[in-house]
Design a protein around this motif. Structure first.
Motif, PDB file in Angstrom:
ATOM      1  N   ALA A  27       0.833  -1.205   0.000  1.00  0.00           N
ATOM      2  CA  ALA A  27       0.000   0.000   0.000  1.00  0.00           C
ATOM      3  C   ALA A  27       0.870   1.258   0.000  1.00  0.00           C
ATOM      4  N   ARG A 117      -6.684   8.723   2.641  1.00  0.00           N
ATOM      5  CA  ARG A 117      -7.282   7.509   2.096  1.00  0.00           C
ATOM      6  C   ARG A 117      -6.488   6.275   2.518  1.00  0.00           C
ATOM      7  N   ASP A 120      -7.187   5.628   6.220  1.00  0.00           N
ATOM      8  CA  ASP A 120      -8.540   5.115   6.428  1.00  0.00           C
ATOM      9  C   ASP A 120      -8.620   3.626   6.088  1.00  0.00           C
ATOM     10  N   ARG A 121      -7.914   3.247   5.041  1.00  0.00           N
ATOM     11  CA  ARG A 121      -7.974   1.857   4.590  1.00  0.00           C
ATOM     12  C   ARG A 121      -7.076   0.942   5.425  1.00  0.00           C
ATOM     13  N   TYR A 122      -5.956   1.500   5.919  1.00  0.00           N
ATOM     14  CA  TYR A 122      -4.992   0.705   6.693  1.00  0.00           C
ATOM     15  C   TYR A 122      -4.740   1.388   8.037  1.00  0.00           C
TER      16      TYR A 122
END
Length: 246
Positions: A27, A117, A120-122
């Motif tokens: 990521a 972003r 938020d995802r990780y």
């Protein structure tokens, strides 16, 4: 960058203070980044700015500084490749310090929206970046102790110890504890709170005592244990993996 891609440098730096899984590493690898070259002595971000991006140092040295009303500069931090000196701008809308290049630099700009972003995802990456800012605060506290309570000789020895360890953490120290230090005596004076003349005398004393060797812009630490003792250096405040600070 010693063969590192910009993203690998970030991953290596964060990996020294936080265990990253493979998915998190990927990521970070996919995070959009705009690479730019910045000339020396140039403000990357200035006090009062409202930035919409963070910058990561890829090559060169930057500093965090403030000016007194009389125009005197106090350097409050030095940043080396892998550092994100304005990470706090993700949450603080207005910059209360300036960040400038000391040397010609390559930096990677990361938009705040992309960072948000990612976090938020990780959520664990949020924790990793938070830890990064906490380590910066720990370094700031140690610098405050140096300026307030250590003499010039100990301050200089301590700073050289710190830079060696931080550069080693991102693979920028050569065999024999040799590293590049492209910082002028005036800039060093602004960092440790003494005059440039005093910086010159202090380096002379360190060389005379066999604690440092200098050749142009390179510093070699021939006796690590003695330099640590002279600088009252304990790497605990850097919060790095065991073994990096040995």
């Amino acid at each position: 960058m010693t063969g590192d891609t910009p993203h690998n440098l970030m991953i290596r730096k964060l990996g020294r203070i936080f265990h990253l899984c493979e998915e998190e590493r990927q990521a970070l690898q996919d995070l959009p980044m705009q690479v730019a070259v910045v000339k020396a002595d140039h403000d990357i971000v200035s006090i009062g700015d409202r930035p919409h991006q963070c910058c990561m140092v890829l090559q060169g040295f930057t500093c965090v500084y403030k000016l007194s009303y009389q125009g005197r500069r106090q350097i409050m931090a030095l940043h080396v490749p892998g550092d994100i000196p304005d990470l706090q701008s993700l949450h603080l809308k207005v910059m209360d310090v300036s960040i400038a290049s000391i040397t010609p630099c390559t930096v990677g700009f990361i938009q705040h929206e992309d960072m948000r972003r990612l976090c938020d995802r990780y959520p664990r990456l949020t924790a990793a970046f938070w830890r990064e800012t906490l380590v910066d605060a720990s370094i700031f506290r140690e610098w405050l102790l140096s300026v307030g309570q250590r003499d010039a000789y100990a301050r200089m020895a301590h700073l050289l110890c710190e830079l060696l360890i931080r550069l080693k953490a991102v693979g920028l120290v050569e065999e024999g504890n040799t590293f590049d230090l492209p910082i002028t005596q005036s800039e060093m004076a602004d960092a440790v709170g003494i005059s440039a003349v005093h910086v010159s005398r202090t380096f002379q004393a360190l060389r005379a005592n066999g604690l440092v060797e200098t050749e142009k812009m390179k510093i070699t630490i021939p006796d690590w244990d003695k330099l640590k003792q002279a600088g009252e250096f304990d790497p605990l405040y850097l919060h790095l993996d065991e073994g990096i600070a040995a």
